[in-house]
Design a protein around this motif. Structure first.
Motif, mmCIF file in Angstrom:
data_model
loop_
_atom_site.group_PDB
_atom_site.id
_atom_site.type_symbol
_atom_site.label_atom_id
_atom_site.label_comp_id
_atom_site.label_asym_id
_atom_site.label_seq_id
_atom_site.Cartn_x
_atom_site.Cartn_y
_atom_site.Cartn_z
ATOM 1 N N ARG A 85 0.842 -1.209 0.000
ATOM 2 C CA ARG A 85 0.000 0.000 0.000
ATOM 3 C C ARG A 85 0.871 1.250 0.000
ATOM 4 N NH1 ARG A 85 -3.285 -2.974 3.623
ATOM 5 N NH2 ARG A 85 -2.241 -2.001 5.389
ATOM 6 N N ASP A 86 1.933 1.246 0.803
ATOM 7 C CA ASP A 86 2.842 2.394 0.849
ATOM 8 C C ASP A 86 3.494 2.628 -0.512
ATOM 9 O OD1 ASP A 86 2.226 2.720 3.520
ATOM 10 O OD2 ASP A 86 4.116 1.882 4.269
ATOM 11 N N ILE A 91 3.785 5.561 -5.757
ATOM 12 C CA ILE A 91 3.616 5.562 -7.209
ATOM 13 C C ILE A 91 2.531 6.556 -7.608
ATOM 14 C CG2 ILE A 91 2.781 4.173 -9.163
ATOM 15 C CD1 ILE A 91 4.193 1.766 -7.800
ATOM 16 N N GLU A 92 1.440 6.572 -6.850
ATOM 17 C CA GLU A 92 0.341 7.487 -7.152
ATOM 18 C C GLU A 92 0.789 8.940 -7.013
ATOM 19 O OE1 GLU A 92 -3.259 8.887 -8.364
ATOM 20 O OE2 GLU A 92 -2.498 6.849 -8.488
ATOM 21 N N LYS A 93 1.564 9.261 -5.979
ATOM 22 C CA LYS A 93 2.067 10.630 -5.815
ATOM 23 C C LYS A 93 2.962 11.023 -6.975
ATOM 24 C CE LYS A 93 1.916 11.137 -0.810
ATOM 25 N NZ LYS A 93 2.720 11.302 0.407
ATOM 26 N N GLU A 94 3.831 10.105 -7.391
ATOM 27 C CA GLU A 94 4.711 10.377 -8.528
ATOM 28 C C GLU A 94 3.897 10.587 -9.797
ATOM 29 O OE1 GLU A 94 7.454 7.121 -8.721
ATOM 30 O OE2 GLU A 94 8.519 7.748 -6.907
ATOM 31 N N SER A 111 -6.406 2.303 -10.832
ATOM 32 C CA SER A 111 -7.640 2.369 -10.038
ATOM 33 C C SER A 111 -7.942 1.019 -9.409
ATOM 34 C CB SER A 111 -8.790 2.831 -10.928
ATOM 35 O OG SER A 111 -9.987 2.835 -10.200
ATOM 36 N N ASP A 112 -7.797 -0.053 -10.173
ATOM 37 C CA ASP A 112 -8.019 -1.415 -9.650
ATOM 38 C C ASP A 112 -7.038 -1.746 -8.538
ATOM 39 O OD1 ASP A 112 -10.130 -1.842 -11.369
ATOM 40 O OD2 ASP A 112 -8.964 -3.048 -12.805
#
Length: 117
Positions: A85-86, A91-94, A111-112
Motif C-alpha cells: 500500500r505504501d 507511485i500514485e504521488k509520482e 484504479s483497480d
C-alpha cells in the motif's frame, strides 16, 4: 455403545501407550519438513514471553509452536500488504506530479490496484 475412532483418539484411549511410540528416521523427518515447506530455526525469546505464548496456546488448546507459526504468518502478510500500500501511494504521488499524459488502460489498472489495497 462403542465410541468412534475420533473420540478414542481424542480421549487418548488410542495412540497414547508406549507401544505406539517410535522415532522416525532423519530422512523421513526431512521429507516431512520439505513436503510442508518447513525449516527448523533457533530463536531466543524472553522466558516470560515464551511462558505467555505457551499459556495462550494452552487456553486455545493448540500447540505453541504452530500458534507462533500462525502468528508470524499473519504478521508477515499484514506487513507485506502495508508495504505494498505504501509503495502504491508513492507511485500514485509520482504519477500525480507528472504531466497527465496517460492512457485509459493504465488509469484503469491503477484504479483497480488502489481498490485492492
Amino acid at each position: 455403545m462403542k465410541k468412534d475412532n475420533v473420540e478414542l483418539w481424542d480421549s487418548r484411549e488410542l495412540g497414547a501407550s508406549e507401544d505406539h511410540v517410535g522415532a522416525v528416521s532423519l530422512d523421513f523427518n526431512i521429507e516431512i519438513d520439505d513436503s510442508l515447506g518447513l525449516q527448523a530455526i533457533s530463536i531466543r525469546l524472553q522466558k516470560d514471553l515464551l511462558k505467555n505464548l505457551k499459556s495462550i496456546a494452552s487456553y486455545y488448546d493448540v500447540g505453541y509452536q504452530p500458534m507462533i507459526r500462525d502468528l508470524l504468518n499473519r504478521f508477515a502478510d499484514s506487513e507485506i500488504k502495508k508495504i505494498l500500500r505504501d509503495q502504491l501511494r508513492k507511485i500514485e504521488k509520482e504519477r500525480q506530479s507528472r504531466p497527465q499524459d496517460t492512457t485509459a488502460p493504465v488509469d484503469e489498472f491503477m484504479s483497480d490496484m488502489q481498490k485492492r489495497a
